[in-house]
Design a protein around this motif. Structure first.
Motif, PDB file in Angstrom:
ATOM      1  N   ALA A   1     -26.194  -0.392  40.762  1.00 16.87           N
ATOM      2  CA  ALA A   1     -25.350  -0.019  39.629  1.00 16.87           C
ATOM      3  C   ALA A   1     -24.751  -1.254  38.968  1.00 16.87           C
ATOM      4  CB  ALA A   1     -24.245   0.930  40.078  1.00 16.87           C
ATOM      5  N   ARG A   2     -24.303  -2.199  39.769  1.00 13.65           N
ATOM      6  CA  ARG A   2     -23.753  -3.444  39.212  1.00 13.65           C
ATOM      7  C   ARG A   2     -24.818  -4.218  38.436  1.00 13.65           C
ATOM      8  NH1 ARG A   2     -20.295  -5.496  44.379  1.00 13.65           N
ATOM      9  NH2 ARG A   2     -18.428  -4.268  43.970  1.00 13.65           N
ATOM     10  N   SER A   3     -26.002  -4.293  39.004  1.00 17.90           N
ATOM     11  CA  SER A   3     -27.100  -5.002  38.345  1.00 17.90           C
ATOM     12  C   SER A   3     -27.438  -4.350  37.007  1.00 17.90           C
ATOM     13  CB  SER A   3     -28.317  -5.013  39.263  1.00 17.90           C
ATOM     14  OG  SER A   3     -29.424  -5.556  38.606  1.00 17.90           O
ATOM     15  N   THR A   4     -27.527  -3.037  36.993  1.00 18.57           N
ATOM     16  CA  THR A   4     -27.829  -2.318  35.756  1.00 18.57           C
ATOM     17  C   THR A   4     -26.712  -2.507  34.737  1.00 18.57           C
ATOM     18  OG1 THR A   4     -29.027  -0.678  37.064  1.00 18.57           O
ATOM     19  CG2 THR A   4     -28.495  -0.079  34.818  1.00 18.57           C
ATOM     20  N   LEU A   5     -25.472  -2.510  35.202  1.00 20.69           N
ATOM     21  CA  LEU A   5     -24.339  -2.737  34.308  1.00 20.69           C
ATOM     22  C   LEU A   5     -24.414  -4.126  33.691  1.00 20.69           C
ATOM     23  CD1 LEU A   5     -21.631  -1.798  33.152  1.00 20.69           C
ATOM     24  CD2 LEU A   5     -20.532  -2.685  35.206  1.00 20.69           C
ATOM     25  N   HIS A   6     -24.743  -5.134  34.482  1.00 18.28           N
ATOM     26  CA  HIS A   6     -24.868  -6.492  33.947  1.00 18.28           C
ATOM     27  C   HIS A   6     -26.014  -6.585  32.938  1.00 18.28           C
ATOM     28  CE1 HIS A   6     -21.754  -8.288  36.334  1.00 18.28           C
ATOM     29  NE2 HIS A   6     -22.317  -7.903  37.470  1.00 18.28           N
ATOM     30  N   ASN A   7     -27.131  -5.915  33.225  1.00 16.99           N
ATOM     31  CA  ASN A   7     -28.257  -5.912  32.293  1.00 16.99           C
ATOM     32  C   ASN A   7     -27.884  -5.234  30.977  1.00 16.99           C
ATOM     33  OD1 ASN A   7     -29.832  -7.207  34.188  1.00 16.99           O
ATOM     34  ND2 ASN A   7     -30.833  -5.342  34.893  1.00 16.99           N
ATOM     35  N   ALA A   8     -27.165  -4.122  31.065  1.00 17.71           N
ATOM     36  CA  ALA A   8     -26.727  -3.421  29.853  1.00 17.71           C
ATOM     37  C   ALA A   8     -25.757  -4.286  29.055  1.00 17.71           C
ATOM     38  CB  ALA A   8     -26.075  -2.089  30.219  1.00 17.71           C
ATOM     39  N   GLU A   9     -24.871  -4.975  29.747  1.00 18.19           N
ATOM     40  CA  GLU A   9     -23.920  -5.865  29.078  1.00 18.19           C
ATOM     41  C   GLU A   9     -24.658  -6.988  28.354  1.00 18.19           C
ATOM     42  OE1 GLU A   9     -20.068  -8.690  30.135  1.00 18.19           O
ATOM     43  OE2 GLU A   9     -21.223  -7.776  31.758  1.00 18.19           O
ATOM     44  N   ASP A  10     -25.646  -7.582  29.026  1.00 17.62           N
ATOM     45  CA  ASP A  10     -26.427  -8.651  28.407  1.00 17.62           C
ATOM     46  C   ASP A  10     -27.171  -8.145  27.178  1.00 17.62           C
ATOM     47  OD1 ASP A  10     -25.534 -10.364  30.371  1.00 17.62           O
ATOM     48  OD2 ASP A  10     -27.378 -10.242  31.569  1.00 17.62           O
TER      49      ASP A  10
END
Length: 105
Positions: free
Chosen positions: A54-63
């Motif tokens: 979930a954290r990884s996906t959140l960082h990807n979405a933020e980027d």
């Protein structure tokens, strides 16, 4: 028909990851009293994995959002620099419309 953008795809993945995290957490809470040490540790590892995804996906979405925002900013600046009078006219028209809407109340 709605077009699937990288941001909407990322937000869908993020939502799925958080739903999985919530399910895992609920499972841990429901079974925490009856689980022995090894079973509890396995469930905790599963929750840690879900949280990491979930954290990884959140960082990807933020980027992705930052990249789209930067592209939009550059496109806007380019338009304003190449069409200053049109931009001024559009800004004045928007200001006039907002002014009329505010004074109607």
């Amino acid at each position: 028909m709605a077009r699937k953008t990288p941001v909407s795809s990322s937000s869908d993945q993020l939502l799925d990851e958080f739903q999985a995290l919530v399910r895992d957490t609920e499972s841990l809470l429901q079974h925490s009293a009856s689980l022995a040490g090894e079973q509890a540790e396995a469930l905790r590892e599963q929750i840690r994995g879900s949280l990491g995804r979930a954290r990884s996906t959140l960082h990807n979405a933020e980027d992705a959002l930052q990249a789209r925002g930067k592209a939009a900013l550059e496109a806007t600046e380019g338009y304003v620099q190449t069409h200053p009078w049109q931009t001024l006219g559009i800004a004045a028209a928007i200001g006039l419309l907002l002014g009329m809407l505010i004074t109607r109340r």
